[in-house]
Design a protein around this motif. Sequence first.
Motif, PDB file in Angstrom:
ATOM      1  N   UNK A 215       0.835  -1.202   0.000  1.00  0.00           N
ATOM      2  CA  UNK A 215       0.000   0.000   0.000  1.00  0.00           C
ATOM      3  C   UNK A 215       0.873   1.255   0.000  1.00  0.00           C
ATOM      4  N   UNK A 216       1.907   1.264   0.835  1.00  0.00           N
ATOM      5  CA  UNK A 216       2.838   2.394   0.845  1.00  0.00           C
ATOM      6  C   UNK A 216       3.605   2.523  -0.458  1.00  0.00           C
ATOM      7  N   UNK A 217       3.974   1.385  -1.016  1.00  0.00           N
ATOM      8  CA  UNK A 217       4.690   1.416  -2.284  1.00  0.00           C
ATOM      9  C   UNK A 217       3.784   1.907  -3.413  1.00  0.00           C
ATOM     10  N   UNK A 218       2.508   1.536  -3.367  1.00  0.00           N
ATOM     11  CA  UNK A 218       1.556   2.041  -4.355  1.00  0.00           C
ATOM     12  C   UNK A 218       1.360   3.543  -4.246  1.00  0.00           C
ATOM     13  N   UNK A 219       1.324   4.055  -3.015  1.00  0.00           N
ATOM     14  CA  UNK A 219       1.201   5.507  -2.834  1.00  0.00           C
ATOM     15  C   UNK A 219       2.470   6.206  -3.319  1.00  0.00           C
ATOM     16  N   UNK A 220       3.623   5.599  -3.041  1.00  0.00           N
ATOM     17  CA  UNK A 220       4.880   6.170  -3.536  1.00  0.00           C
ATOM     18  C   UNK A 220       4.896   6.215  -5.068  1.00  0.00           C
ATOM     19  N   UNK A 221       4.508   5.113  -5.713  1.00  0.00           N
ATOM     20  CA  UNK A 221       4.478   5.086  -7.178  1.00  0.00           C
ATOM     21  C   UNK A 221       3.414   6.029  -7.739  1.00  0.00           C
TER      22      UNK A 221
ATOM     23  N   UNK B  69       3.021  11.024 -11.026  1.00  0.00           N
ATOM     24  CA  UNK B  69       2.583  12.379 -11.346  1.00  0.00           C
ATOM     25  C   UNK B  69       3.641  13.432 -11.051  1.00  0.00           C
ATOM     26  N   UNK B  70       4.874  12.990 -10.782  1.00  0.00           N
ATOM     27  CA  UNK B  70       5.987  13.910 -10.631  1.00  0.00           C
ATOM     28  C   UNK B  70       6.089  14.600  -9.291  1.00  0.00           C
ATOM     29  N   UNK B  71       5.321  14.185  -8.308  1.00  0.00           N
ATOM     30  CA  UNK B  71       5.413  14.806  -6.989  1.00  0.00           C
ATOM     31  C   UNK B  71       6.687  14.367  -6.273  1.00  0.00           C
ATOM     32  N   UNK B  72       7.033  13.086  -6.375  1.00  0.00           N
ATOM     33  CA  UNK B  72       8.252  12.538  -5.782  1.00  0.00           C
ATOM     34  C   UNK B  72       9.155  11.998  -6.883  1.00  0.00           C
ATOM     35  N   UNK B  73      10.467  12.034  -6.675  1.00  0.00           N
ATOM     36  CA  UNK B  73      11.357  11.435  -7.672  1.00  0.00           C
ATOM     37  C   UNK B  73      11.336   9.918  -7.581  1.00  0.00           C
ATOM     38  N   UNK B  74      11.651   9.272  -8.691  1.00  0.00           N
ATOM     39  CA  UNK B  74      11.730   7.812  -8.718  1.00  0.00           C
ATOM     40  C   UNK B  74      13.124   7.437  -8.253  1.00  0.00           C
TER      41      UNK B  74
END
Length: 159
Positions: free
Chosen positions: A125-131, A136-141
Amino acid sequence: MCIRDRSTTTYANTVPLAKSVEGTNSGFAQSNNGTNTNNGHQVVSQIFLSPIAAPSILGYFSFAIPAVILGLRWAQWYGLAATVVYLWPMFLVFGIIQILCAMVAYRARDNLATVFHGIWGSFFLGFGIYYLYAAYGVLPILIDGAKSDEIGIWFAVLA
């Protein structure tokens, strides 16, 4: 467990005390036929069970599918940079399914399944929120930038 006597008085959520070493119930007198009596009233115990299917069957599959996809992704055997856009719904859905399996396992009193489905459900669930944020470019990959074959192979084998 519901204990009721024959005089239509219902005592909800009460449990008779455990038998002592001598074989008599504390607080209840033992009658001749083996049933408990309380102040002259016969106490009848009822247990209501609801059948619950094993939640781990669904939980194992909802763990294996995203673990294989994540392992292949981290080993860089699958996907491009834009693959993150398509993966976040899968991780969210399977994370929610894992957490639901943990709740059903808790109700079925399966402690080990509750712990593991809850942990992996929270991870996915956390990984899905991270992805989702990364798509959408909010966090870097962060993970896809470095080649991590070892972690990816471990996830593929783990699934």
